[in-house]
Design a protein around this motif. Structure first.
Motif, PDB file in Angstrom:
ATOM      1  N   ARG A 374      44.692  65.347  23.974  1.00  0.00           N
ATOM      2  CA  ARG A 374      45.845  65.867  23.614  1.00  0.00           C
ATOM      3  C   ARG A 374      46.553  66.783  24.479  1.00  0.00           C
ATOM      4  O   ARG A 374      47.656  66.962  24.654  1.00  0.00           O
ATOM      5  CB  ARG A 374      45.626  66.569  22.006  1.00  0.00           C
ATOM      6  CG  ARG A 374      46.782  66.902  21.195  1.00  0.00           C
ATOM      7  CD  ARG A 374      46.606  67.947  20.304  1.00  0.00           C
ATOM      8  NE  ARG A 374      46.142  69.332  20.982  1.00  0.00           N
ATOM      9  CZ  ARG A 374      45.264  70.172  20.663  1.00  0.00           C
ATOM     10  NH1 ARG A 374      44.373  69.614  20.356  1.00  0.00           N
ATOM     11  NH2 ARG A 374      45.147  71.249  21.397  1.00  0.00           N
ATOM     12  N   ILE A 375      45.691  67.773  24.899  1.00  0.00           N
ATOM     13  CA  ILE A 375      46.144  68.769  25.629  1.00  0.00           C
ATOM     14  C   ILE A 375      47.121  68.217  27.158  1.00  0.00           C
ATOM     15  O   ILE A 375      48.016  68.893  27.517  1.00  0.00           O
ATOM     16  CB  ILE A 375      45.107  69.867  26.047  1.00  0.00           C
ATOM     17  CG1 ILE A 375      44.736  70.554  24.858  1.00  0.00           C
ATOM     18  CG2 ILE A 375      45.489  70.727  27.329  1.00  0.00           C
ATOM     19  CD1 ILE A 375      43.306  71.393  25.130  1.00  0.00           C
ATOM     20  N   ALA A 376      46.220  67.190  27.771  1.00  0.00           N
ATOM     21  CA  ALA A 376      46.781  66.289  28.976  1.00  0.00           C
ATOM     22  C   ALA A 376      48.129  65.844  28.370  1.00  0.00           C
ATOM     23  O   ALA A 376      49.055  65.911  29.129  1.00  0.00           O
ATOM     24  CB  ALA A 376      45.765  65.719  29.549  1.00  0.00           C
ATOM     25  N   GLY A 377      48.012  65.248  27.402  1.00  0.00           N
ATOM     26  CA  GLY A 377      49.302  64.536  26.983  1.00  0.00           C
ATOM     27  C   GLY A 377      50.552  65.598  26.620  1.00  0.00           C
ATOM     28  O   GLY A 377      51.637  65.373  26.986  1.00  0.00           O
ATOM     29  N   ASP A 378      50.342  66.783  25.941  1.00  0.00           N
ATOM     30  CA  ASP A 378      51.107  67.583  25.989  1.00  0.00           C
ATOM     31  C   ASP A 378      51.897  68.179  27.072  1.00  0.00           C
ATOM     32  O   ASP A 378      52.790  68.543  27.145  1.00  0.00           O
ATOM     33  CB  ASP A 378      50.393  68.778  24.810  1.00  0.00           C
ATOM     34  CG  ASP A 378      51.564  69.721  24.061  1.00  0.00           C
ATOM     35  OD1 ASP A 378      52.713  69.426  24.397  1.00  0.00           O
ATOM     36  OD2 ASP A 378      51.013  70.722  23.539  1.00  0.00           O
ATOM     37  N   HIS A 379      50.831  68.583  27.918  1.00  0.00           N
ATOM     38  CA  HIS A 379      51.303  68.985  29.144  1.00  0.00           C
ATOM     39  C   HIS A 379      52.017  67.934  30.169  1.00  0.00           C
ATOM     40  O   HIS A 379      53.189  68.241  30.560  1.00  0.00           O
ATOM     41  CB  HIS A 379      50.090  69.327  30.205  1.00  0.00           C
ATOM     42  CG  HIS A 379      50.552  69.744  31.631  1.00  0.00           C
ATOM     43  ND1 HIS A 379      50.655  69.004  32.804  1.00  0.00           N
ATOM     44  CD2 HIS A 379      50.494  71.224  31.952  1.00  0.00           C
ATOM     45  CE1 HIS A 379      50.958  69.629  33.643  1.00  0.00           C
ATOM     46  NE2 HIS A 379      51.036  71.100  33.176  1.00  0.00           N
ATOM     47  N   ARG A 380      51.747  66.694  29.974  1.00  0.00           N
ATOM     48  CA  ARG A 380      52.674  65.577  30.554  1.00  0.00           C
ATOM     49  C   ARG A 380      53.912  65.606  30.080  1.00  0.00           C
ATOM     50  O   ARG A 380      55.095  65.380  30.541  1.00  0.00           O
ATOM     51  CB  ARG A 380      51.893  64.398  30.517  1.00  0.00           C
ATOM     52  CG  ARG A 380      52.762  62.922  31.168  1.00  0.00           C
ATOM     53  CD  ARG A 380      52.814  63.162  32.618  1.00  0.00           C
ATOM     54  NE  ARG A 380      51.712  63.024  33.230  1.00  0.00           N
ATOM     55  CZ  ARG A 380      51.360  62.654  34.603  1.00  0.00           C
ATOM     56  NH1 ARG A 380      52.697  62.401  35.054  1.00  0.00           N
ATOM     57  NH2 ARG A 380      50.294  62.219  35.035  1.00  0.00           N
ATOM     58  N   VAL A 381      53.980  65.453  28.600  1.00  0.00           N
ATOM     59  CA  VAL A 381      55.350  65.309  27.811  1.00  0.00           C
ATOM     60  C   VAL A 381      56.237  66.841  27.674  1.00  0.00           C
ATOM     61  O   VAL A 381      57.373  66.643  28.259  1.00  0.00           O
ATOM     62  CB  VAL A 381      55.102  64.785  26.551  1.00  0.00           C
ATOM     63  CG1 VAL A 381      56.538  64.800  25.705  1.00  0.00           C
ATOM     64  CG2 VAL A 381      54.518  63.633  26.603  1.00  0.00           C
ATOM     65  N   GLY A 383      55.077  69.903  29.273  1.00  0.00           N
ATOM     66  CA  GLY A 383      54.797  71.044  29.990  1.00  0.00           C
ATOM     67  C   GLY A 383      54.102  72.237  29.522  1.00  0.00           C
ATOM     68  O   GLY A 383      53.971  73.374  30.002  1.00  0.00           O
ATOM     69  N   THR A 384      53.521  71.872  28.349  1.00  0.00           N
ATOM     70  CA  THR A 384      52.535  72.821  27.856  1.00  0.00           C
ATOM     71  C   THR A 384      51.213  73.262  28.451  1.00  0.00           C
ATOM     72  O   THR A 384      50.782  72.456  28.911  1.00  0.00           O
ATOM     73  CB  THR A 384      52.170  72.550  26.375  1.00  0.00           C
ATOM     74  OG1 THR A 384      53.284  72.239  25.460  1.00  0.00           O
ATOM     75  CG2 THR A 384      51.521  73.800  25.743  1.00  0.00           C
ATOM     76  N   ALA A 385      51.125  74.594  28.561  1.00  0.00           N
ATOM     77  CA  ALA A 385      49.892  74.953  29.639  1.00  0.00           C
ATOM     78  C   ALA A 385      48.865  74.699  28.721  1.00  0.00           C
ATOM     79  O   ALA A 385      48.760  74.660  27.576  1.00  0.00           O
ATOM     80  CB  ALA A 385      49.979  76.714  29.582  1.00  0.00           C
TER      81      ALA A 385
END
Length: 404
Positions: A374-381, A383-385
């Motif tokens: 989820r974190i990787a997806g949130d960063h990809r979509v 830009g969330t750290a």
């Protein structure tokens, strides 16, 4: 085997020796006290310490190659060293003219070992530590109970998370040989059973002033390093499985009347099964060396400004999280594939081949991969750290009510 000339022959010998009785230790649930002490004496605890302080001076790619070889011999030992590797990194990350860094550089060179004591049972640990550091007329003391204290039963020092009387989250280093420290080997998981991941109880355990600091003042990529070590462990597990399935098939004579050949070692379907495990082992090794490069970049950023350090740390966090997501299924499938090549003979308890699946399943349960995806997806979509420091425990009632 590692051929880096900076790695002493004595360490390579100790790594090989650590694997000689690994199966029996697994079957008997016998902790590797002697093996770890031999490895430490040969240099496993000072891989990254600069040569001028008596270390090997390896970068993370080089150190990872050594650790993967050790994990293939006994994955439990590398996991037991996880906390120590973080303390080593913290010592070399901060300026070596600091008193605490000097103390630790000399301790590491002398062969002293640190273990981990972060997680707490029950309601402790969620967002704030239940373990508390207080000031007394005789100095700082720490009180609390920790679980999953991986490696501490082998160690001279414990790396303990706690809060002070003002509520600040701290990291303190506690000498393990004092009366106020009690460590039990009560880890009840079905895998990684000899990592020494039991309960530690701290009762007025003394803490030197210079061994207490804010948790956030530690090197900024510490959670990435912890995850990297678990990736090393996972790589060692699948490498060991590939080696054992190949060795077993090469000498196997028992076969089926409907097999492809009368000799199992030439049966193309069985060779395919071995090849699939071998390929995943190669994949895992390549992936873990790539995450090691991000740790080297994060370490190199220690001379940068805080923003540069944070950027490198977040890159390492994302890299190790992605690797965890990418590897968990292939590795679990690969260690299960072992039994397709050996049939019912492979499930003989004396062979202990089930330990590879149990160990891999246990390691992939740490720091759950679903959150990393989820974190990787949130960063990809968006830009969330990535989240770099987290805690685990049962939320206190008022916190549960606020978030429900």
């Amino acid at each position: 085997m590692v051929y880096n000339s900076a790695v002493p022959a004595a360490l390579l010998t100790a790594i090989t020796a650590a694997g000689e009785n690994a199966l029996n230790r697994e079957l008997e649930r016998s902790l590797p006290h002697e093996e770890i002490r031999s490895l430490v004496e040969a240099g496993i605890g000072r891989l990254r310490v600069p040569t001028e302080y008596g270390g090997l001076g390896l970068n993370w790619v080089e150190a990872t190659e050594v650790l993967v070889e050790l994990a293939a011999q006994d994955s439990n030992i590398v996991q037991a060293l996880r906390g120590h590797l973080a303390i080593q990194e913290d010592a070399i990350f901060r300026p070596d003219d600091q008193a605490a860094a000097q103390h630790w550089l000399h301790r590491l060179a002398a062969g002293q070992l640190a273990g981990n004591a972060w997680t707490e049972p029950g309601t402790g640990g969620y967002q704030r530590s239940g373990t508390v550091v207080t000031s007394t007329e005789n100095g700082l003391v720490v009180n609390g109970t920790k679980y999953y204290t991986t490696g501490s039963i082998f160690a001279d020092w414990l790396d303990v998370t706690a809060r002070d009387e003002q509520g600040n989250e701290l990291a303190v280093l506690v000498a393990g040989d004092q009366a106020g420290v009690q460590i039990s080997d009560d880890w009840s998981g079905f895998g990684q059973r000899t990592t020494g991941s039991g309960t530690t109880t701290l009762t007025d355990a003394a803490v030197a002033d210079y061994e207490s600091r804010l948790l956030t003042d530690r090197f900024p990529y510490q959670t990435a390093l912890y995850q990297h070590v678990l990736l090393v462990v996972l790589t060692g597990i699948v490498e060991a499985a590939a080696g054992e399935i190949a060795a077993a098939l090469s000498t196997r004579s028992r076969t089926y009347s409907h097999a492809n050949t009368v000799q199992p070692s030439t049966d193309p379907q069985l060779l395919q099964a071995v090849g699939e495990v071998d390929a995943v082992a190669a994949l895992a090794r390549a992936q873990v060396l790539e995450t090691a490069r991000t740790l080297d970049t994060a370490f190199a950023a220690r001379h940068a400004d805080p923003a540069g350090q944070l950027q490198a740390a977040e890159a390492a966090e994302l890299a190790t999280g992605r690797a965890q997501v990418a590897l968990h299924r292939p590795v679990l499938e690969a260690v299960s594939r072992t039994f397709d090549a050996l049939g019912a003979s492979g499930v003989d308890a004396g062979r202990g081949l089930d330990r590879h699946w149990r160990n891999a399943r246990t390691v992939t349960s740490h720091n759950p991969w679903v959150y990393k995806a989820r974190i990787a997806g949130d960063h990809r979509v968006n830009g969330t750290a990535p989240v770099r420091l987290w805690s685990v425990g049962v939320p206190e009632p008022e916190l549960s009510a606020a978030t429900s």
